[in-house]
Write a protein that holds these residues in place. Sequence first.
Motif, PDB file in Angstrom:
ATOM      1  N   ASN A  94     -14.565 -16.072  55.060  1.00  0.00           N
ATOM      2  CA  ASN A  94     -15.001 -15.928  56.451  1.00  0.00           C
ATOM      3  C   ASN A  94     -15.545 -14.521  56.662  1.00  0.00           C
ATOM      4  OD1 ASN A  94     -13.799 -15.198  59.552  1.00  0.00           O
ATOM      5  ND2 ASN A  94     -15.033 -17.043  59.321  1.00  0.00           N
ATOM      6  N   PHE A  95     -16.775 -14.407  57.160  1.00  0.00           N
ATOM      7  CA  PHE A  95     -17.456 -13.113  57.241  1.00  0.00           C
ATOM      8  C   PHE A  95     -18.122 -13.006  58.609  1.00  0.00           C
ATOM      9  CE2 PHE A  95     -20.643 -10.251  54.692  1.00  0.00           C
ATOM     10  CZ  PHE A  95     -20.327  -9.186  55.506  1.00  0.00           C
ATOM     11  N   THR A  96     -17.511 -12.209  59.507  1.00  0.00           N
ATOM     12  CA  THR A  96     -18.061 -12.041  60.863  1.00  0.00           C
ATOM     13  C   THR A  96     -18.288 -10.586  61.230  1.00  0.00           C
ATOM     14  OG1 THR A  96     -15.863 -11.985  61.904  1.00  0.00           O
ATOM     15  CG2 THR A  96     -16.903 -14.153  61.642  1.00  0.00           C
ATOM     16  N   ASP A  97     -18.014  -9.655  60.310  1.00  0.00           N
ATOM     17  CA  ASP A  97     -18.125  -8.226  60.617  1.00  0.00           C
ATOM     18  C   ASP A  97     -19.581  -7.768  60.498  1.00  0.00           C
ATOM     19  OD1 ASP A  97     -18.121  -5.268  60.145  1.00  0.00           O
ATOM     20  OD2 ASP A  97     -15.968  -5.536  60.418  1.00  0.00           O
ATOM     21  N   SER A  98     -20.200  -7.460  61.623  1.00  0.00           N
ATOM     22  CA  SER A  98     -21.620  -7.102  61.649  1.00  0.00           C
ATOM     23  C   SER A  98     -21.901  -5.771  60.949  1.00  0.00           C
ATOM     24  CB  SER A  98     -22.126  -7.034  63.098  1.00  0.00           C
ATOM     25  OG  SER A  98     -22.119  -8.308  63.686  1.00  0.00           O
ATOM     26  N   ASP A  99     -20.997  -4.803  61.084  1.00  0.00           N
ATOM     27  CA  ASP A  99     -21.229  -3.504  60.446  1.00  0.00           C
ATOM     28  C   ASP A  99     -21.265  -3.633  58.923  1.00  0.00           C
ATOM     29  OD1 ASP A  99     -21.394  -2.245  62.865  1.00  0.00           O
ATOM     30  OD2 ASP A  99     -19.363  -1.432  62.832  1.00  0.00           O
ATOM     31  N   LEU A 100     -20.356  -4.408  58.371  1.00  0.00           N
ATOM     32  CA  LEU A 100     -20.377  -4.627  56.934  1.00  0.00           C
ATOM     33  C   LEU A 100     -21.655  -5.344  56.514  1.00  0.00           C
ATOM     34  CD1 LEU A 100     -16.674  -5.641  56.174  1.00  0.00           C
ATOM     35  CD2 LEU A 100     -17.882  -3.691  55.214  1.00  0.00           C
TER      36      LEU A 100
END
Length: 395
Positions: free
Chosen positions: A265-271
């Motif tokens: 699950n990938f929701t981190d915009s900065d990363l």
Amino acid sequence: CSSDLFINRQQGGFWLVLSVVLLAIIFFGLFLVIRLYKDGSDQARQPARELRVSEPFSGKFYFNTEMGKTIFSDALIPAIDQASKKIEVAVFSMDDERIREALYRAAGRGVKVSLVFSDRRRVGHDQVFKNRPDNVSRLDVVTGNDGGYMHHKFMIIDRGLSGSKLFFGSYNFTRLQERYDPSFLVETERPELIDIFGTEFDRLSANIHGQKKAEKNNPFAARIEYPQGFLEIWFGPCRSGQGVRYEMLDLIRAAQTNIKVMVWNFTDSDLADTLAVRSRKVPVSILIDDINLYDGNSVLKKLEAAKAERQLDALEITTDAKRNQEVASRFGERDFNSFLHHHLLVVDDKTVVFGTNNWSSGGFFRNDETIVISDIEEIVVAMLGAFQDNYQSNK
């Protein structure tokens, strides 16, 4: 007229001095804020414990890349059967009856069994453990007001005794996860690691978790220097503006040859933005669970749009859709989605970040999680191999 001019000059001088003083106060205040932020950031990057160990790191790495096998429980059950005094389990979810029966057998031998679960799986655990023996204790860690929950996955056998063991990974102790969801499990007898995870278990057992834990404890639990390299252990959640997320951002920005990502699950915009920007300098390969195609909060579509609009040819994005097709064809599970249950960052094939945390605000700032960073070749090679196996099978 001259007296009025004199008065005006006096007033002008007063306001000039006042303006200078106010500006000085503002700049001094900004300096203090920046200094405090920097000091807080630096302090957050100082481990609670620093250890130098003369013996090399040692451990076994298990991966269930091949579907339908029971490689994890086959490692756990013999260790449970050999326990002599106590077993401590902290896992988000568990429904594997083989593991439960092994725990009950241990209890029958007089072994003290302590179970810590998330209350998000309370109903299921009520069914699995409805005939729990008296010397098997159970604690359901209550989900926080911010939605944070206990998301660890580790087990300690005979802490403090000869022959003690630690198992940790991204694997929940469930039948479906073991057979279908690519995950990992690490087994080690290193006493310093057992002690560090044991301290985390004690906190959870004392109902110190979530934000309460973040306020009182350094999430950077330990940095250990082994002869082969370093190993860092982080226990989330981290406080906002601090923590392992910023270590990951720094590693991505410093990448010199390549970056590899494997994540559920990938929701981190900065990363996501930092990966996209760095792909102008080095190849970036992202293997992501296809569940992100249907999650409105996922950064998958953002990354795909950035790749097309900015012509980021070195940014490669692959989903695990082929694995789900294989599940359907081999096992007839048409409506089942296999989770790519890794949370892995590999930088320059030299440093790895892996653990239990999704790349989300919950995974970094709300949940109780385990995150490991290391440049030890044995660990890097194992995790890099898992990436390559899953990547090749989904190309």
